[in-house]
Design an enzyme around this catalytic site. Structure first.
Site, PDB file in Angstrom:
ATOM      1  N   ARG A   1       0.910  -1.540   0.089  1.00  0.00           N
ATOM      2  CA  ARG A   1      -0.015   0.011  -0.410  1.00  0.00           C
ATOM      3  C   ARG A   1       1.444   1.586  -0.210  1.00  0.00           C
ATOM      4  O   ARG A   1       2.208   1.134   1.026  1.00  0.00           O
ATOM      5  CB  ARG A   1      -1.200  -0.244   1.098  1.00  0.00           C
ATOM      6  CG  ARG A   1      -2.089  -0.978   0.957  1.00  0.00           C
ATOM      7  CD  ARG A   1      -2.719  -0.366   0.565  1.00  0.00           C
ATOM      8  NE  ARG A   1      -4.135  -1.800  -0.296  1.00  0.00           N
ATOM      9  CZ  ARG A   1      -4.841  -3.128  -0.457  1.00  0.00           C
ATOM     10  NH1 ARG A   1      -3.336  -2.780  -1.388  1.00  0.00           N
ATOM     11  NH2 ARG A   1      -5.523  -3.329  -0.475  1.00  0.00           N
TER      12      ARG A   1
ATOM     13  N   GLU B   1      -3.658   7.045  -3.907  1.00  0.00           N
ATOM     14  CA  GLU B   1      -4.134   7.271  -5.383  1.00  0.00           C
ATOM     15  C   GLU B   1      -5.439   6.907  -5.743  1.00  0.00           C
ATOM     16  O   GLU B   1      -6.565   6.496  -4.189  1.00  0.00           O
ATOM     17  CB  GLU B   1      -3.659   5.141  -4.956  1.00  0.00           C
ATOM     18  CG  GLU B   1      -4.777   4.344  -4.603  1.00  0.00           C
ATOM     19  CD  GLU B   1      -3.848   2.739  -5.437  1.00  0.00           C
ATOM     20  OE1 GLU B   1      -2.925   2.487  -4.917  1.00  0.00           O
ATOM     21  OE2 GLU B   1      -4.878   1.717  -5.085  1.00  0.00           O
TER      22      GLU B   1
ATOM     23  N   HIS C   1      -2.170  -0.404  -9.679  1.00  0.00           N
ATOM     24  CA  HIS C   1      -2.389  -1.595  -8.436  1.00  0.00           C
ATOM     25  C   HIS C   1      -3.259  -2.662  -9.668  1.00  0.00           C
ATOM     26  O   HIS C   1      -4.413  -3.020  -9.429  1.00  0.00           O
ATOM     27  CB  HIS C   1      -3.341  -0.293  -7.584  1.00  0.00           C
ATOM     28  CG  HIS C   1      -3.918  -1.198  -6.117  1.00  0.00           C
ATOM     29  ND1 HIS C   1      -4.116  -0.536  -5.856  1.00  0.00           N
ATOM     30  CD2 HIS C   1      -3.727  -2.252  -6.169  1.00  0.00           C
ATOM     31  CE1 HIS C   1      -4.138  -1.130  -4.315  1.00  0.00           C
ATOM     32  NE2 HIS C   1      -4.001  -2.441  -4.590  1.00  0.00           N
TER      33      HIS C   1
END
Ligand code: NAP
Ligand code: GLV
Ligand code: GLV
Length: 316
Positions: free
Chosen positions: A234, A263, A281
């Site tokens: 993360r 993000e 991602h």
């Protein structure tokens, strides 16, 4: 009356059918206000990691009994608020471990061999013949890989490292049992020692109050000269500003990132660097894995709303 389930974004047709055969299914939200409205009469919520399911959302869900996150990480959900209201939270562990470990290795290889700039150079028609010093990268064999967070994905990354003849060290809050360390061919190191001595550092901790900024400026500055940082965990685990500085001055060889602080917004300074590989991602993004995750998330909702225990609760 049929129970009501909210799926925050479309998934796969077969999952929609599966959920619809049990429940009144509503699909899609238009932002937060819409989530706050739609959650009010729902018994179950199937959400994405980009959906913040905070206290306000949870408290609006007066009938809510289960929140199934379509991800293994669940930092987007206020667990305390869910627990207080007796709501079960589930995630999708294990079945995305290999896909995410593969993507981690795709980043390690892409950064160490400068795959992205070399590809761009080639398609731009700049390849004029074999050169002794064209896109020189870094060898992996015999180098040290430091894994931060030796859980399911960290271990899968470690297993793959043997195929590349790397030495593997790791840091976690708890040490593995000696037998497991031997099986995986890994050695424990305190975090700062790992950062100072690893040629490739790969982050695999969940985002928690403890791990937010775990790889802070001071630690980024400790990383070995010429090393590589990979983050598929993360974004908020690392100090991006400090990372950008070290990449810009060239004292780190490169970085491979799949996740970012804030993000989908990404610090635009990253876009100016040639020694980064940036992905949107996609750690678990294979057809097989995403479908299996969707079935697991749906099965968790079906189990709980039919009075059975969840398959993969985040706490027991
Ligand atoms: P996991 O099995 O729970 O592994 C996490 C490891 O981190 C555990 O071994 C834990 O060990 C360690 N850890 C937790 N807190 C720590 C701390 N404060 N300091 C040091 N180590 C700590 O989880 P996983 O399935 O491997 O997934 C890891 C994370 O990857 C997820 O939470 C998610 O955020 C991320 N992820 C990203 C993608 C992607 O698409 N990029 C895909 C899947 C997962 P100890 O408790 O012993 O310390
Ligand atoms: C993806 O980031 C996940 O946590 O599953
Ligand atoms: C490169 O292609 C080589 O043959 O060494």
């Amino acid at each position: 009356m049929r129970k009501r389930v909210l799926l925050t974004h479309p998934l796969f047709e077969e999952i929609h059918k599966k959920l619809s055969s049990h429940f009144e299914l509503e699909i899609g939200i238009e932002g937060r206000e819409d989530l706050l409205r739609k959650i009010q009469d729902k018994d179950g919520l199937l959400c994405f990691l980009k959906d913040p399911v905070d206290r306000e959302v949870i408290e609006r869900g007066k009938n809510l009994k289960v929140i199934a996150n379509y991800a293994v990480g669940y930092d987007n959900i206020d667990l305390r608020a869910a627990k207080e209201r007796g709501i079960i939270v589930t995630n999708t562990p294990d079945l995305l471990t290999d896909a995410t470990a593969d993507l981690t290795w795709a980043l390690i290889l892409a950064v160490s061999r400068r795959i992205v700039p070399a590809h761009l150079f080639t398609v731009e028609g700049k390849f004029k013949g074999w050169e002794a010093r064209l896109f020189l990268g870094k060898d992996l064999q015999g180098k040290r890989l430091g894994i931060v967070g030796m859980g399911r994905i960290g271990k899968a990354v470690a297993r793959r490292a043997r195929g590349f003849s790397m030495e593997v060290v790791y840091y976690s809050r708890r040490r593995l049992k000696p037998r497991e360390e031997a099986e995986l061919c890994v050695r424990y190191l305190p975090l700062d020692e790992l950062l100072e001595s690893s040629d490739v550092v790969s982050i695999h901790v969940p985002l928690t109050e403890e791990t937010e900024n775990l790889i802070n400026r001071e630690r980024i500055l400790k990383m070995k000269r010429g090393s590589i940082l990979i983050n598929t965990a993360r974004g908020p685990v690392i100090d991006e500003e400090a990372l950008i500085e070290r990449l810009r001055e060239g004292s780190l060889f490169g970085a491979g990132l799949d996740v970012y602080r804030g993000e989908p917004n990404i610090n635009p300074e990253f876009f100016k660097l040639e020694n980064v590989v940036l992905l949107p991602h996609i750690g678990s993004a294979t057809e097989e894995t995403r479908l299996a995750m969707a079935h697991l998330a749906a099965d968790n909702i079906i189990a709980v709303l039919n009075g059975r225990p969840p398959l993969t609760p985040v706490w027991r």
